[in-house]
Scaffold this motif. Structure first.
Motif, PDB file in Angstrom:
ATOM      1  N   HIS A   1      -7.801   1.936   6.368  1.00 29.18           N
ATOM      2  CA  HIS A   1      -7.837   3.171   5.506  1.00 29.18           C
ATOM      3  C   HIS A   1      -9.006   3.145   4.639  1.00 29.18           C
ATOM      4  O   HIS A   1      -9.829   2.093   4.586  1.00 29.18           O
ATOM      5  CB  HIS A   1      -6.690   3.202   4.560  1.00 29.18           C
ATOM      6  CG  HIS A   1      -6.353   2.116   3.699  1.00 29.18           C
ATOM      7  ND1 HIS A   1      -7.095   1.849   2.636  1.00 29.18           N
ATOM      8  CD2 HIS A   1      -5.674   0.759   3.930  1.00 29.18           C
ATOM      9  CE1 HIS A   1      -6.831   0.541   1.966  1.00 29.18           C
ATOM     10  NE2 HIS A   1      -5.996   0.024   2.646  1.00 29.18           N
ATOM     11  N   GLY A   2      -9.400   4.152   3.798  1.00 30.29           N
ATOM     12  CA  GLY A   2     -10.405   4.325   2.984  1.00 30.29           C
ATOM     13  C   GLY A   2     -10.396   3.732   1.673  1.00 30.29           C
ATOM     14  O   GLY A   2      -9.508   2.867   1.652  1.00 30.29           O
TER      15      GLY A   2
ATOM     16  N   TYR B   1      -3.941   4.782  -1.942  1.00 32.65           N
ATOM     17  CA  TYR B   1      -5.285   5.342  -1.371  1.00 32.65           C
ATOM     18  C   TYR B   1      -4.880   6.864  -0.728  1.00 32.65           C
ATOM     19  O   TYR B   1      -3.732   7.056  -0.539  1.00 32.65           O
ATOM     20  CB  TYR B   1      -5.854   4.716  -0.234  1.00 32.65           C
ATOM     21  CG  TYR B   1      -4.916   4.316   0.895  1.00 32.65           C
ATOM     22  CD1 TYR B   1      -4.730   5.111   1.935  1.00 32.65           C
ATOM     23  CD2 TYR B   1      -3.909   3.382   0.729  1.00 32.65           C
ATOM     24  CE1 TYR B   1      -3.847   4.892   2.942  1.00 32.65           C
ATOM     25  CE2 TYR B   1      -2.877   3.115   1.815  1.00 32.65           C
ATOM     26  CZ  TYR B   1      -3.198   3.941   2.883  1.00 32.65           C
ATOM     27  OH  TYR B   1      -2.237   3.792   3.938  1.00 32.65           O
TER      28      TYR B   1
ATOM     29  N   ARG C   1       0.260   5.794  -0.069  1.00 30.34           N
ATOM     30  CA  ARG C   1      -0.580   6.686   0.313  1.00 30.34           C
ATOM     31  C   ARG C   1      -0.372   7.845  -0.775  1.00 30.34           C
ATOM     32  O   ARG C   1       1.025   8.197  -0.759  1.00 30.34           O
ATOM     33  CB  ARG C   1      -0.434   7.188   1.860  1.00 30.34           C
ATOM     34  CG  ARG C   1      -1.750   8.137   2.065  1.00 30.34           C
ATOM     35  CD  ARG C   1      -1.881   8.736   3.566  1.00 30.34           C
ATOM     36  NE  ARG C   1      -3.259   9.318   3.730  1.00 30.34           N
ATOM     37  CZ  ARG C   1      -2.970  10.496   4.372  1.00 30.34           C
ATOM     38  NH1 ARG C   1      -1.980  10.793   5.330  1.00 30.34           N
ATOM     39  NH2 ARG C   1      -4.202  11.236   4.305  1.00 30.34           N
TER      40      ARG C   1
ATOM     41  N   ALA D   1      -9.411   2.562  -1.968  1.00 30.43           N
ATOM     42  CA  ALA D   1      -7.925   2.239  -2.570  1.00 30.43           C
ATOM     43  C   ALA D   1      -8.411   1.709  -3.773  1.00 30.43           C
ATOM     44  O   ALA D   1      -9.280   1.016  -4.165  1.00 30.43           O
ATOM     45  CB  ALA D   1      -7.204   1.344  -1.612  1.00 30.43           C
TER      46      ALA D   1
ATOM     47  N   GLU E   1      -1.953  -1.147  -3.905  1.00 27.37           N
ATOM     48  CA  GLU E   1      -2.963  -0.137  -3.802  1.00 27.37           C
ATOM     49  C   GLU E   1      -2.603   0.992  -3.338  1.00 27.37           C
ATOM     50  O   GLU E   1      -1.463   1.153  -2.897  1.00 27.37           O
ATOM     51  CB  GLU E   1      -3.796  -0.862  -3.069  1.00 27.37           C
ATOM     52  CG  GLU E   1      -3.567  -0.731  -1.351  1.00 27.37           C
ATOM     53  CD  GLU E   1      -4.588  -1.337  -0.303  1.00 27.37           C
ATOM     54  OE1 GLU E   1      -5.375  -2.144  -0.739  1.00 27.37           O
ATOM     55  OE2 GLU E   1      -4.449  -1.142   0.813  1.00 27.37           O
TER      56      GLU E   1
ATOM     57  N   THR F   1      -7.038   8.101   5.082  1.00 30.81           N
ATOM     58  CA  THR F   1      -6.459   7.045   5.939  1.00 30.81           C
ATOM     59  C   THR F   1      -6.978   7.229   7.339  1.00 30.81           C
ATOM     60  O   THR F   1      -7.535   8.138   7.682  1.00 30.81           O
ATOM     61  CB  THR F   1      -5.021   7.252   5.862  1.00 30.81           C
ATOM     62  OG1 THR F   1      -4.348   5.896   6.533  1.00 30.81           O
ATOM     63  CG2 THR F   1      -4.493   8.290   6.733  1.00 30.81           C
TER      64      THR F   1
ATOM     65  N   GLY G   1       0.752  -1.271  -0.066  1.00 31.70           N
ATOM     66  CA  GLY G   1      -0.021   0.037  -0.175  1.00 31.70           C
ATOM     67  C   GLY G   1       0.762   1.017  -0.022  1.00 31.70           C
ATOM     68  O   GLY G   1       1.766   1.337   0.606  1.00 31.70           O
TER      69      GLY G   1
ATOM     70  N   GLY H   1     -11.502  -0.090   0.952  1.00 32.72           N
ATOM     71  CA  GLY H   1     -10.379  -0.139   1.956  1.00 32.72           C
ATOM     72  C   GLY H   1     -10.704  -1.214   2.877  1.00 32.72           C
ATOM     73  O   GLY H   1     -11.303  -2.299   2.810  1.00 32.72           O
ATOM     74  N   ASP H   2     -10.169  -1.170   4.130  1.00 32.92           N
ATOM     75  CA  ASP H   2     -10.264  -2.007   5.122  1.00 32.92           C
ATOM     76  C   ASP H   2      -9.989  -1.318   6.317  1.00 32.92           C
ATOM     77  O   ASP H   2     -10.011  -0.065   6.544  1.00 32.92           O
ATOM     78  CB  ASP H   2      -9.027  -2.990   4.963  1.00 32.92           C
ATOM     79  CG  ASP H   2      -7.683  -2.511   5.071  1.00 32.92           C
ATOM     80  OD1 ASP H   2      -7.193  -1.303   5.371  1.00 32.92           O
ATOM     81  OD2 ASP H   2      -6.718  -3.198   4.752  1.00 32.92           O
TER      82      ASP H   2
END
Length: 321
Positions: free
Chosen positions: A104-105, A121, A74, A107, A119, A124, A72, A100-101
């Motif tokens: 974070h939001g 994103y 950002r 992605a 990914e 966060t 990941g 997301g998971d």
């Protein structure tokens, strides 16, 4: 032709690792490496170092295999995220959006030319320390607890690739990465490449997979402040039966002071010094190392051991011929 630098990607954010020994791996990362558990969801445990600002930097997922699940990054803003998505889609590498998971939001997921899943994103979940983890200094994410090696933050990872040259062409277009150093063999083949999206010397590296496989993992690195902390970690691992593969020593490429071990599932983990070099030069010229130079070994003469070139996860037979 000069290409304008791209600053749409802020930093390496997290790595998902697969483990077929979930409890043993978790014990290693918490008790010996010194990470803190910040949450659980499904088969995954979310972990963080004490000065990581995000909710997690390691997602440890129970699996029937080992290696990397995804990487990941950002973005620097919502607009930057969508610019990167457009660039990735133009490359034909897109997988699509996820919600997301736990950390974070939304992605956008994509694949590199070697089939590793990434990914990117922006939204966060920033870590908020519970009372028992609140630091004495308000500009620190979490208290320094001194547990195990007590690593400070995520630093970088290394992936294996069948065609490093294809990665070198891809990442600058996909993420805006710069190539800081590389290894070129006498045959002209690119054997290793180091990339950064900010002023760190590198956040990700790729080296050639001698098995001819795709999508494999080499190592994940967490940083400590001083070389002495790495020497102490070596003693800690020795006393706890952790396999030390190589080091402590100093790399020639990137000059990192290093220690490599295997966590219980066989994934390679490195501890390195956080005070390593920065690249502030905006038009830095890629440093190229030759095959002859690399055969001299590491900075102080330690020869690179064979397993460093052959061991990756998941483990596959070495291809001969």
């Amino acid at each position: 032709m000069t290409t304008e630098p791209i600053f749409d990607t802020a930093h390496l954010a997290h790595v998902e690792l697969f483990t077929d020994k979930p409890q043993e791996s978790l014990d290693f990362f918490v008790d010996l490496l010194g990470l803190t558990e910040s949450g659980r969801e499904g088969d995954s445990v979310y972990l963080r170092a004490w000065d990581d600002y995000e909710f997690h930097t390691l997602k440890l997922t129970a699996s029937n295999t080992t290696g990397v699940g995804h990487i990941g990054y950002r973005a620097t803003s919502e607009a930057a995220l969508h610019r990167r998505v457009a660039a990735i889609e133009a490359l034909g590498a897109g997988i699509g959006w996820t919600e997301g998971d736990l950390g974070h939001g939304p992605a956008y997921r994509f694949r590199d030319p070697d089939d590793h899943v990434f990914e990117i994103y922006f939204q966060t979940r920033k870590y908020v320390a519970p009372p028992e983890e609140r630091p004495a200094l308000k500009n620190q994410a979490q208290r320094y607890h001194g547990r195990g090696a007590a690593v400070r933050r995520i630093d970088h990872l290394n992936l294996l690739a069948n065609d490093v040259a294809a990665i070198k062409a891809f990442l600058p277009q996909a993420l805006g990465s710069r190539v800081t150093e590389q290894i070129v063999l006498d045959s002209g083949e690119l054997a290793g490449c180091w990339f950064t999206v900010n002023n760190k010397t590198y956040d990700i590296a790729y080296t050639r997979d001698f098995t001819g496989s795709r999508g494999r993992f080499h190592h994940l690195t967490y940083a400590v402040d001083q070389r002495e902390h790495i020497l102490e970690a070596a003693d800690l691992f020795l006393e706890n039966g952790v396999f030390i593969e190589t080091g402590p020593h100093k790399h020639a490429v990137q000059q990192t002071f290093f220690l490599y071990v295997y966590e219980p599932a066989g994934n390679r983990v490195e501890i390195a010094n956080a005070g390593a070099r920065l690249i502030l030069d905006p038009d830095w010229q890629t440093v190229t190392w030759t095959e002859t130079e690399r055969k001299k070994g590491q900075a102080w003469g330690l020869k690179t051991i064979e397993s460093f070139h052959t061991h990756g996860t998941p483990v596959v037979p070495l291809r001969h011929g």
